[in-house]
Design a protein around this motif. Structure first.
Motif, PDB file in Angstrom:
ATOM      1  N   PHE A 111       0.807  -1.221   0.184  1.00  0.00           N
ATOM      2  CA  PHE A 111      -0.029  -0.041  -0.130  1.00  0.00           C
ATOM      3  C   PHE A 111       0.754   1.208   0.021  1.00  0.00           C
ATOM      4  CE2 PHE A 111      -1.942   3.357   2.392  1.00  0.00           C
ATOM      5  CZ  PHE A 111      -3.189   3.679   1.679  1.00  0.00           C
ATOM      6  N   ARG A 141      -7.393   5.692  -1.426  1.00  0.00           N
ATOM      7  CA  ARG A 141      -8.515   4.953  -1.952  1.00  0.00           C
ATOM      8  C   ARG A 141      -8.021   4.177  -3.061  1.00  0.00           C
ATOM      9  NH1 ARG A 141     -12.118   4.943  -6.249  1.00  0.00           N
ATOM     10  NH2 ARG A 141     -14.189   3.856  -5.972  1.00  0.00           N
ATOM     11  N   SER A 148      -4.840   3.431  -3.862  1.00  0.00           N
ATOM     12  CA  SER A 148      -3.623   2.647  -3.526  1.00  0.00           C
ATOM     13  C   SER A 148      -4.364   1.412  -2.665  1.00  0.00           C
ATOM     14  CB  SER A 148      -2.734   3.356  -2.593  1.00  0.00           C
ATOM     15  OG  SER A 148      -2.302   4.494  -2.997  1.00  0.00           O
ATOM     16  N   TYR A 149      -5.412   1.544  -1.893  1.00  0.00           N
ATOM     17  CA  TYR A 149      -6.065   0.423  -1.259  1.00  0.00           C
ATOM     18  C   TYR A 149      -6.660  -0.417  -2.161  1.00  0.00           C
ATOM     19  CZ  TYR A 149      -9.567  -2.013   1.618  1.00  0.00           C
ATOM     20  OH  TYR A 149     -10.411  -2.875   2.089  1.00  0.00           O
ATOM     21  N   TYR A 150      -7.341  -0.132  -3.138  1.00  0.00           N
ATOM     22  CA  TYR A 150      -8.097  -0.843  -4.330  1.00  0.00           C
ATOM     23  C   TYR A 150      -6.985  -1.532  -5.256  1.00  0.00           C
ATOM     24  CZ  TYR A 150     -12.616   0.080  -2.501  1.00  0.00           C
ATOM     25  OH  TYR A 150     -13.787   0.269  -1.686  1.00  0.00           O
TER      26      TYR A 150
END
Length: 356
Positions: A105, A224, A226-228
């Motif tokens: 991440f 957001r 980076s998370y997905y």
């Protein structure tokens, strides 16, 4: 040679992150950590600080965090690993893969913040393509592909790739309403893949050079994305490893140490043709993918991996008593033998690709 050095540094960072997860969780749980090692085999460097010995070992692939009670003598004391509850041991085992996901991440966030990102929103519909035929419009946001929610552009590309040119359902968000279409992707010989037929919107990263006409992304949107993106890597890795472990994967779908070195070197050289920044970004991108790979690999329920130990902990929780030590030892041995078989399988594929 330079590719090997970069690859070893990159793998070292991933291993340190993984073992640090186990290390910090053990320390916080009151477990005595006897050794924190980067690498396997004979010691080439050793330094003891406090109660823990920090070592670097000869073989640069792997590492370990040795806690009291894990050796064959099975020491059971107030600070040994096995003296702790199932819940505590579960957290300690899961902390390694978790730290690899955190590192992935962070790497993706850094890349996104210093460059640009494509979003699943149509900037321009290309002529004579499926997108034009079904009436997609500039400003449409790709909402679902074959019923799968799309959060980032990479998720859409993954779904199109897995669809293999078959008819697919596309849900787009337009003016607050969802519209559904059916289309068959068009094969593009130059890209050697299937395309819908549109150019995506591009957003400028937080710290990237501003470009006129392009919107700069926010901190929350970067997080957001980076998370997905991390979740997408995890999902693709899990699917790929499942094929490797069942020996159904094609040779081009997996790679071992040789493939990693070649990939790192090629990416670095390709980036260097544009500049040092781009070369570093390419290596960090591979690092993010490999970190997600390492995290997922260790969560597979195979004895001798973190996932195998977690599975045995769940069995212990259900039985309300630990497994027979001798039986557990045999299970781990079988798991280790299976992993050796997988390593031979992967290395063989590496060698075949290297000489083709």
């Amino acid at each position: 040679m330079f590719s090997i050095i970069i690859s070893l540094i990159l793998i070292g960072v991933l291993v340190i992150a993984h073992e640090f997860g186990h290390f910090i969780a053990a320390k916080k749980s009151g477990i005595l950590v006897e050794e924190f090692s980067v690498g396997m085999g004979a010691k080439i460097f050793s330094h003891k600080k406090g109660e823990t010995e920090y070592t670097i070992r000869l073989l640069p692939l792997g590492g370990f965090c040795r806690m009291q009670g894990e050796e064959e003598d099975g020491t059971i004391g107030p600070r040994s690993f096995f003296s702790k509850s199932v819940g505590v041991r579960f957290i300690v085992m899961a902390a390694g893969p978790f730290m690899n996901f955190v590192l992935a991440f962070i790497m993706i966030f850094g890349l996104t913040a210093t460059s640009y990102m494509a979003v699943p929103k149509i900037k321009e519909v290309l002529q004579e393509t499926p997108a034009q035929e079904i009436g997609l419009q500039a400003g449409d946001e790709i909402y679902r592909v074959n019923g799968k929610r799309i959060h980032i552009y990479d998720e859409m590309e993954s779904q199109i790739y897995k669809n293999s040119g078959e008819e697919m359902r596309l849900d787009v968000l337009r003016d607050g309403q969802v519209y559904s279409y059916k289309l068959t992707p068009q094969y593009d010989a130059d890209r050697q893949g299937y395309l819908i037929g549109f150019s995506p919107e591009i957003e400028v990263g937080l710290f990237a050079e501003a470009v006129e006409g392009y919107q700069r992304t926010s901190v929350l949107e970067t997080m957001r994305y980076s998370y997905y993106s991390m979740l997408n890597y995890i999902k693709l890795t899990a699917e790929g490893l499942a094929r490797v472990f069942t020996f159904t994967a094609k040779q081009e779908e997996f790679g071992g140490p040789i493939s990693i070195v070649k990939m790192v070197g090629a990416s670095y050289e390709a980036g260097l043709s544009y500049g040092l920044k781009e070369a570093i970004q390419n290596v960090i991108y591979i690092g993010a993918v490999l970190s997600a790979n390492l995290g997922v690999l260790n969560l597979f329920p195979i004895p001798a991996l973190d996932g195998g130990r977690i599975l045995l902990l769940l069995v212990e929780a259900i039985r309300r008593k630990p497994l027979n030590p001798e039986l557990e030892s045999k299970i781990h041995f079988l798991g280790f033998a299976f992993l050796i078989g997988i390593m031979v399988f992967v290395l063989y594929g590496d060698i075949v690709k290297f000489f083709i």
